[in-house]
Motif scaffolding. Structure first.
Motif, short mmCIF file in Angstrom:
data_model
loop_
_atom_site.label_atom_id
_atom_site.label_comp_id
_atom_site.label_asym_id
_atom_site.label_seq_id
_atom_site.Cartn_x
_atom_site.Cartn_y
_atom_site.Cartn_z
N VAL A 122 5.92 -7.95 -2.38
CA VAL A 122 5.40 -8.70 -1.31
C VAL A 122 6.26 -9.25 -0.25
O VAL A 122 5.75 -9.55 0.56
CB VAL A 122 4.92 -9.95 -2.35
N SER A 123 7.34 -8.72 -0.40
CA SER A 123 8.61 -9.19 0.63
C SER A 123 8.55 -8.18 1.88
O SER A 123 9.37 -8.29 2.89
CB SER A 123 9.51 -9.50 0.04
N ILE A 124 8.06 -6.84 1.66
CA ILE A 124 8.33 -5.62 2.39
C ILE A 124 7.23 -5.42 3.21
O ILE A 124 5.95 -5.36 2.62
CB ILE A 124 8.79 -4.43 1.82
N LYS A 169 1.60 -1.89 0.46
CA LYS A 169 0.68 -1.99 -0.31
C LYS A 169 1.33 -1.74 -1.94
O LYS A 169 2.02 -1.14 -2.00
CB LYS A 169 -0.39 -0.88 -0.18
N LEU A 170 0.99 -2.88 -2.60
CA LEU A 170 1.51 -2.48 -4.00
C LEU A 170 0.73 -1.52 -5.05
O LEU A 170 -0.29 -1.28 -4.75
CB LEU A 170 1.40 -4.11 -4.80
N LEU A 171 1.82 -0.90 -5.47
CA LEU A 171 1.32 0.29 -6.52
C LEU A 171 0.98 -0.29 -7.70
O LEU A 171 1.97 -0.67 -8.58
CB LEU A 171 2.26 1.50 -6.42
N ASP A 212 4.54 -16.36 -3.39
CA ASP A 212 4.98 -17.59 -3.53
C ASP A 212 6.19 -18.04 -4.22
O ASP A 212 6.80 -19.14 -4.43
CB ASP A 212 3.94 -18.60 -3.96
N MET A 213 6.74 -16.76 -5.02
CA MET A 213 7.73 -17.10 -5.85
C MET A 213 9.30 -17.38 -4.99
O MET A 213 9.26 -16.69 -4.08
CB MET A 213 7.96 -15.98 -6.92
N VAL A 218 -2.82 -11.45 -7.81
CA VAL A 218 -1.30 -11.01 -7.99
C VAL A 218 -0.45 -11.12 -6.85
O VAL A 218 0.74 -11.73 -6.98
CB VAL A 218 -1.47 -9.36 -8.43
N GLU A 219 -0.90 -10.69 -5.73
CA GLU A 219 -0.16 -10.68 -4.41
C GLU A 219 0.22 -12.08 -3.93
O GLU A 219 1.24 -12.37 -3.61
CB GLU A 219 -0.77 -9.78 -3.43
N GLU A 220 -0.88 -13.08 -4.04
CA GLU A 220 -0.51 -14.33 -3.71
C GLU A 220 0.34 -15.02 -4.74
O GLU A 220 1.21 -15.88 -4.27
CB GLU A 220 -2.06 -15.18 -3.77
#
Length: 343
Positions: free
Chosen positions: A156-158, A185-187, A98-99, A92-94
């Motif tokens: 993902v940008s922070i 960390k994404l919640l 890349d967007m 998910v993070e990868e």
């Protein structure tokens, strides 16, 4: 009950406009994908869009096309598939990292440019679009003229430096200690979220709540407050009920669902009939009165002196849009026009 921070002598309303973004906002902005055609996944098709069905097969877990929120919540609670959960999170993070924004103006550019420093835009989305729009428009109109932005489920940008209690773009370094920021960390969509457990997210929520407590205008764009966000809804509602100007404030919802369904979803936030529902961002108050939403609404309702509409000009290049907005920014350095029209 109290009046908003309206200065009639200058036609300025210094109460904040709060914007809350959900996945529907990003999908509305990029229905055909990002700059490179990369599709934006939603919870119901995330597994298919990211192509990670093979991960379930690899770990012997049956996946029947269920909503990702339900699947992830079940996996997380079971405690039996930690490796699978980690591999899903990495994928998910990868994918989101890349967007990219396209070169032409997007809804996110309009959102950023249509608000002032007193305002805040809060997003539940992991994608980088709000951050990217902020960066490229900040260079044109100046950091001091930008709204606040917060990331309620991480992004993902922070990144952050927790020892120094600072945050910034993930590829930057901490100004205090010089160390590389740690990615936020994404919640993920679990039903039992604990926002206070993650210091970075706690700070983001604290800033949003301080704005909601004094907000004169609240826009909810593409966010339906799902079951897995019960705690988020409570955090918002509790502080909204403390808002002393909510009797005069407007709740505005931008959503493609029926008006009846939308109103029912947000009924406990609506005071009397102070609400508006649109299915297009460009019909919203911020798009019709960029950087003047709270001012124009106060003049129309409290002063009975509606302003002439001054909507964004569609079809402009990003540079043209930024230059158009700079006229408004320059006007803000003096006195706002009594008719809400650029000089």
């Amino acid at each position: 009950m109290a009046l908003p921070a309206l200065d009639v002598s200058e036609n300025k309303n210094n109460s904040p406009h709060v914007v809350i973004l959900g996945a529907g906002a990003s999908f509305a902005a990029f229905p055909n994908g990002d700059k490179n055609g990369r599709k934006l996944p939603l919870m119901y098709n995330l597994v298919e869009v990211l192509g990670i069905g093979y991960l379930f097969e690899k770990h012997g877990v049956k996946y029947d096309g269920d909503n990702f929120e339900a699947v992830y919540d079940q996996l997380s609670k079971s405690g039996q598939h930690e490796e699978l959960v980690q591999e899903i999170e990495t994928a998910v993070e990868e994918y989101f990292r890349d967007m990219e924004l396209p070169d032409e103006p997007t809804i996110y550019d309009y959102l950023i440019l249509s608000h002032r420093p007193k305002d805040i835009i809060a997003t539940f989305n992991w994608d980088p679009f709000l951050a990217q729009a902020y960066q490229r428009n900040m260079r044109a109109v100046g950091f001091e003229n930008m709204p606040r932005i917060v990331f309620l489920h991480g992004s993902v940008s922070i990144g952050a430096c927790m020892p120094c209690k600072t945050k910034g773009w993930v590829y930057n370094r901490c100004d205090s200690c010089g160390k590389q920021f740690t990615p936020s960390k994404l919640l993920y969509p679990v039903s039992d979220k604990n926002y206070s457990a993650a210091p970075l997210l706690f700070g983001e929520w604290d800033e949003l709540q301080r704005h909601v407590k004094h907000a004169y205008f609240v826009t909810v764009f593409g966010y339906s407050a799902p079951v897995t966000d019960a705690e988020a809804r409570k955090l918002l509602l509790d502080v909204w009920q403390e808002n002393q100007v909510k009797d005069f404030a407007l709740i505005e919802v931008i959503d493609i669902k029926s008006s009846e369904e939308v109103k029912a979803s947000w009924a406990d936030f609506i005071v009397r009939e102070n609400y508006a529902i649109y299915n297009d961002f460009f019909n919203s108050y911020a798009a019709v009165h960029p950087r003047r939403s709270c001012d124009a609404y106060a003049m129309a309702t409290l002063q009975q002196s509606p302003w002439q509409d001054n909507p964004f000009v569609k079809g402009q290049t990003l540079k043209e849009l930024q230059e158009w907005t700079l006229n408004l920014v320059e006007e803000e350095q003096g006195v706002l026009s009594s008719k809400g029209v650029t000089k």
